[in-house]
Design an enzyme around this catalytic site. Structure first.
Site, mmCIF file in Angstrom:
data_model
loop_
_atom_site.group_PDB
_atom_site.id
_atom_site.type_symbol
_atom_site.label_atom_id
_atom_site.label_comp_id
_atom_site.label_asym_id
_atom_site.label_seq_id
_atom_site.Cartn_x
_atom_site.Cartn_y
_atom_site.Cartn_z
ATOM 1 N N ARG A 178 0.871 -1.177 0.000
ATOM 2 C CA ARG A 178 0.000 0.000 0.000
ATOM 3 C C ARG A 178 0.906 1.224 0.000
ATOM 4 N NH1 ARG A 178 2.223 1.988 3.811
ATOM 5 N NH2 ARG A 178 0.671 3.637 3.789
ATOM 6 N N ARG A 191 -7.175 0.240 -7.060
ATOM 7 C CA ARG A 191 -7.358 1.311 -6.062
ATOM 8 C C ARG A 191 -7.501 2.616 -6.854
ATOM 9 N NH1 ARG A 191 -4.175 1.439 -0.647
ATOM 10 N NH2 ARG A 191 -6.167 2.339 -0.031
ATOM 11 N N ASP A 213 -1.917 11.015 -2.286
ATOM 12 C CA ASP A 213 -2.322 9.987 -3.252
ATOM 13 C C ASP A 213 -2.669 10.583 -4.608
ATOM 14 O OD1 ASP A 213 -2.811 8.610 -0.525
ATOM 15 O OD2 ASP A 213 -2.789 7.033 -2.034
ATOM 16 N N LYS A 251 -4.655 10.078 2.972
ATOM 17 C CA LYS A 251 -5.386 9.224 3.916
ATOM 18 C C LYS A 251 -6.443 10.011 4.698
ATOM 19 C CE LYS A 251 -5.188 5.740 4.334
ATOM 20 N NZ LYS A 251 -6.191 4.929 3.600
HETATM 21 O O1 MRU Z 1 -4.550 3.280 2.087
HETATM 22 P P1 MRU Z 1 -3.069 3.462 2.049
HETATM 23 O O2 MRU Z 1 -2.377 2.884 3.222
HETATM 24 O O3 MRU Z 1 -2.475 3.025 0.737
HETATM 25 O O4 MRU Z 1 -2.895 5.049 2.132
HETATM 26 C C1 MRU Z 1 -1.601 5.587 2.025
HETATM 27 C C2 MRU Z 1 -1.564 7.047 2.153
HETATM 28 O O5 MRU Z 1 -2.559 7.713 2.296
HETATM 29 C C3 MRU Z 1 -0.215 7.687 2.000
HETATM 30 O O6 MRU Z 1 -0.125 8.842 2.779
HETATM 31 C C4 MRU Z 1 -0.012 8.057 0.522
HETATM 32 O O7 MRU Z 1 -0.260 6.965 -0.287
HETATM 33 C C5 MRU Z 1 1.352 8.577 0.266
HETATM 34 S S1 MRU Z 1 2.567 7.333 0.433
HETATM 35 C C6 MRU Z 1 4.081 7.987 0.084
#
Ligand code: MRU
Length: 361
Positions: free
Chosen positions: A53, A96, A244, A255
């Site tokens: 992830r 995703r 993201d 997140k």
């Molecule tokens: O759901 P996840 O654990 O994939 O979410 C990850 C995040 O929100 C991170 O902050 C984001 O992907 C940046 S990672 C460098």
């Protein structure tokens, strides 16, 4: 640092067996286990259940997964290969929807395949592997550069609050938000890292706390509703988060809970930095309202971490994986090409022009 999670890349490729090797993040922090993946359906499942992830890591994993499968499968000819590839690429890219790195990496792999329309499947498999390895190598270099730039924003001993895990476990090495911390650690610096637990999937409590302790940092876990208190007490010098998808105007999906932290930081006058590789910036997306937000199953909130369900049956559960932080709450983006300060539309455009012109970072 041998013997610790920091000694292993989060995503790597075993060229002997043509398998992608992933640190299985569903097992952390109690067990350091690895998954070996050789086909795209398995990779899609690993991405969906969050064994891998974090926006950069899923992009790299999907690219390597496509390459591994292309090399291991047997195809009747180029037409059969192309039919398989389009479907597998689309399924991976859709696994995703918010993290744009996934689509970005898969598109790069598709361009590499399309650029050689006459090559037989065996040759395409090799070409795809080169492209996936390039994506992996760039991720390491980009994150390191973000770390260098981010390190310039803090002093030895600073208090940094972070949300979710945007560390090395979310990329290949270094990570984005935590790259300055890892780079600082290499130089003997120490920081006080405050880690939001990050309900409902606890990426902060499970992954960031683990990663920061392994990096030798003074690490304090906060339930998500404690960030305000920590800020009020003056413990936090800066907030570092990942992202993201960054829209063209600077609105940023990250997140769920990130935007509440940004609101708090603004209230207390604490700088709020978003570490953003350009692979996470989506110039085709005008503003935050255009970002598709992934919705996750209600069980993640109601029962995943509890011996028995902790809320009555029948209650409605809202479980968005991400929220959008308004660009007005962001102090600056840290990209591999440098800091971008407001106005973000203009600054991000400039960075992209530099990138398109093949500028080094
Ligand atoms: O759901 P996840 O654990 O994939 O979410 C990850 C995040 O929100 C991170 O902050 C984001 O992907 C940046 S990672 C460098």
């Amino acid at each position: 640092m041998p013997g610790t999670i920091l000694a292993f890349d989060t995503v790597s490729y075993d060229g002997e067996t043509d398998e992608v090797v992933l640190i299985d993040q569903t097992k952390l922090p109690n067990e350091t286990a690895f998954l070996r993946i050789s086909d795209t359906a398995e990779m899609e499942a690993a991405i969906r259940r969050l064994s891998v992830r974090g926006a950069p890591a899923i992009g790299v994993a999907a690219a390597l997964g496509l390459a591994a499968a292309a090399r291991r499968r047997r195809f009747a000819g180029r037409e059969a290969f192309d039919a398989w590839f389009s479907e597998a690429a689309e399924r991976l890219a859709a696994s995703r929807p918010t993290a744009v790195n996934l689509r970005w990496a898969v598109d790069r792999m598709e361009r590499a395949a399309r650029a050689n329309p006459k090559a037989p499947p065996e040759e395409i498999g090799w070409l795809l592997l080169q492209e996936a390895k390039a994506i992996l190598g760039e991720d390491i270099a980009v994150c390191r550069r973000i770390g260098e730039i981010g390190l310039g924003l803090i002093h030895d001993g600073a208090g940094i609050l972070t949300h979710c895990n945007a560390g090395k476990l979310a990329a290949v090495r270094y990570g984005t938000a935590l790259a300055p911390v890892h780079l600082g650690a290499e130089r003997g610096m120490r920081f006080r890292v405050y880690v939001d637990e990050t309900r409902p999937l606890l990426q902060g409590a499970r992954l960031t706390a683990f990663e920061m302790l392994e990096a030798g940092m003074e690490t304090t876990l906060l339930c998500d509703n404690m960030a305000c208190d920590a800020m009020k007490r003056g413990w936090i010098d800066a907030v570092f988060v990942g992202c993201d998808r960054v829209a063209a105007n600077g609105d940023t999906a990250n997140k769920i809970g990130t935007s509440s932290v940004a609101v708090l930081a603004k209230h207390f006058g604490i700088p709020f930095y978003v570490m953003a590789p350009t692979s996470t910036v989506d110039p085709g997306c005008a503003a935050g309202k255009d970002i598709v937000i992934e919705q996750r199953p209600p069980e993640e909130v109601a029962s995943l971490w509890y011996r028995e369900r902790m809320t009555p049956e029948g209650v409605k559960i809202y479980n968005p994986a991400f929220d959008v932080t308004d660009h007005g709450l962001i102090t600056a983006f840290v990209t591999e090409y440098g800091l971008v300060r407001p106005p973000f539309g203009e600054g991000l455009r400039r960075i992209f022009e530099q990138k398109r012109a093949g500028g080094a970072f």
